[in-house]
Structure formats: C-alpha cells, structure tokens
Design a protein around this motif. Structure first.
Motif, PDB file in Angstrom:
ATOM      1  N   ILE A  31       0.842  -1.194   0.000  1.00  0.00           N
ATOM      2  CA  ILE A  31       0.000   0.000   0.000  1.00  0.00           C
ATOM      3  C   ILE A  31       0.879   1.247   0.000  1.00  0.00           C
ATOM      4  N   CYS A  40      -2.616   0.712  -4.210  1.00  0.00           N
ATOM      5  CA  CYS A  40      -1.741  -0.455  -4.281  1.00  0.00           C
ATOM      6  C   CYS A  40      -0.610  -0.125  -5.252  1.00  0.00           C
ATOM      7  N   PRO A  46      -7.331  -2.984  -6.996  1.00  0.00           N
ATOM      8  CA  PRO A  46      -7.253  -3.929  -5.875  1.00  0.00           C
ATOM      9  C   PRO A  46      -8.543  -4.713  -5.637  1.00  0.00           C
ATOM     10  N   TRP A  50      -9.305  -9.241  -5.294  1.00  0.00           N
ATOM     11  CA  TRP A  50      -9.927  -9.980  -4.199  1.00  0.00           C
ATOM     12  C   TRP A  50     -11.233 -10.647  -4.617  1.00  0.00           C
ATOM     13  N   CYS A  55      -5.886 -12.126  -2.645  1.00  0.00           N
ATOM     14  CA  CYS A  55      -5.011 -11.461  -3.614  1.00  0.00           C
ATOM     15  C   CYS A  55      -3.653 -12.170  -3.608  1.00  0.00           C
ATOM     16  N   PHE A  57      -0.875 -11.099  -4.580  1.00  0.00           N
ATOM     17  CA  PHE A  57       0.240 -10.199  -4.284  1.00  0.00           C
ATOM     18  C   PHE A  57       0.276  -9.801  -2.816  1.00  0.00           C
ATOM     19  N   ALA A  58      -0.728 -10.159  -2.041  1.00  0.00           N
ATOM     20  CA  ALA A  58      -0.858  -9.716  -0.647  1.00  0.00           C
ATOM     21  C   ALA A  58       0.320 -10.207   0.186  1.00  0.00           C
TER      22      ALA A  58
HETATM   23  S1  SF4 Z   1      -3.667  -6.933  -0.918  1.00  0.00           S
HETATM   24 FE1  SF4 Z   1      -3.209  -7.082  -3.108  1.00  0.00          FE
HETATM   25  S2  SF4 Z   1      -4.411  -5.471  -4.074  1.00  0.00           S
HETATM   26 FE2  SF4 Z   1      -4.356  -5.022  -1.882  1.00  0.00          FE
HETATM   27  S3  SF4 Z   1      -2.626  -3.636  -1.613  1.00  0.00           S
HETATM   28 FE3  SF4 Z   1      -1.840  -5.690  -1.277  1.00  0.00          FE
HETATM   29  S4  SF4 Z   1      -1.082  -6.362  -3.266  1.00  0.00           S
HETATM   30 FE4  SF4 Z   1      -2.411  -4.583  -3.619  1.00  0.00          FE
END
Ligand code: SF4
Length: 88
Positions: A31, A40, A46, A50, A55, A57-58
């Motif tokens: 973030i 993001c 984002p 989900w 996600c 990339f989370a």
């Molecule tokens: S959870 Fe996924 S979409 Fe949300 S900020 Fe993190 S990487 Fe980006």
C-alpha cells in the motif's frame, strides 16, 4: 503501515489509473499513501484482485494449505503392490 509514495511517482496514482485499496488490503506492505488516499503499488484495481479469493500479491495474508497426514504401513503397501502385479 502504508508507505508514502515518492514525490516523482505521485502523479502516477492521482491520474485515475489506480483505484484506491479496499478493506481487505489493510496491512499489506504494497500500500502506498498519496494525499491521504491509499493505493496499491502493484495492482491498479485492488478490488478485482480480491474478487476470486485472496489477492496473490498480498503480503499480509497467506492461503491456507491443508495437508493430511496419511500413514502408510510399508509392509502392507508392498504386499498390495505385489498382488496388483499378479492379477493380470
Ligand atoms: S492486498 Fe493485493 S491489491 Fe491489496 S494492496 Fe496488497 S497487493 Fe495490492
């Protein structure tokens, strides 16, 4: 937790190409905060990341992987394998 975006990249987020993060993103290290709005740094939308689950990339959530521990008796397994070969 959200990092402030470097000044030269703030226009990238404020042009409307990037949408703001959602509640599920809270705690993610990707973030970036620009003018009190959180974006993001990796993905432009984002909410759509989900839509089908977690996600990928989370950084704050990991998928649960359930591993069942099945015990196999090696003697029975070898007998089973031997009988399978004989039945042909
Ligand atoms: S959870 Fe996924 S979409 Fe949300 S900020 Fe993190 S990487 Fe980006």
């Amino acid at each position: 937790m959200a990092k402030a975006a470097p000044k030269d990249t703030t226009t990238k987020y404020t042009t409307g190409e990037f949408q703001h993060t959602i509640d599920k993103c809270e705690g993610c290290e990707r973030i970036i905060e620009v003018e009190t709005v959180k974006y993001c740094s990796t993905y432009t939308m984002p909410e759509s990341k989900w839509r089908l689950g977690i996600c990928n990339f989370a950084t704050h959530v990991k998928p649960e992987i359930s591993v069942s521990t099945l015990k196999i008796n090696p003697l029975k397994a070898s007998k089973r394998a031997a009988t399978k070969g004989k039945k042909k």
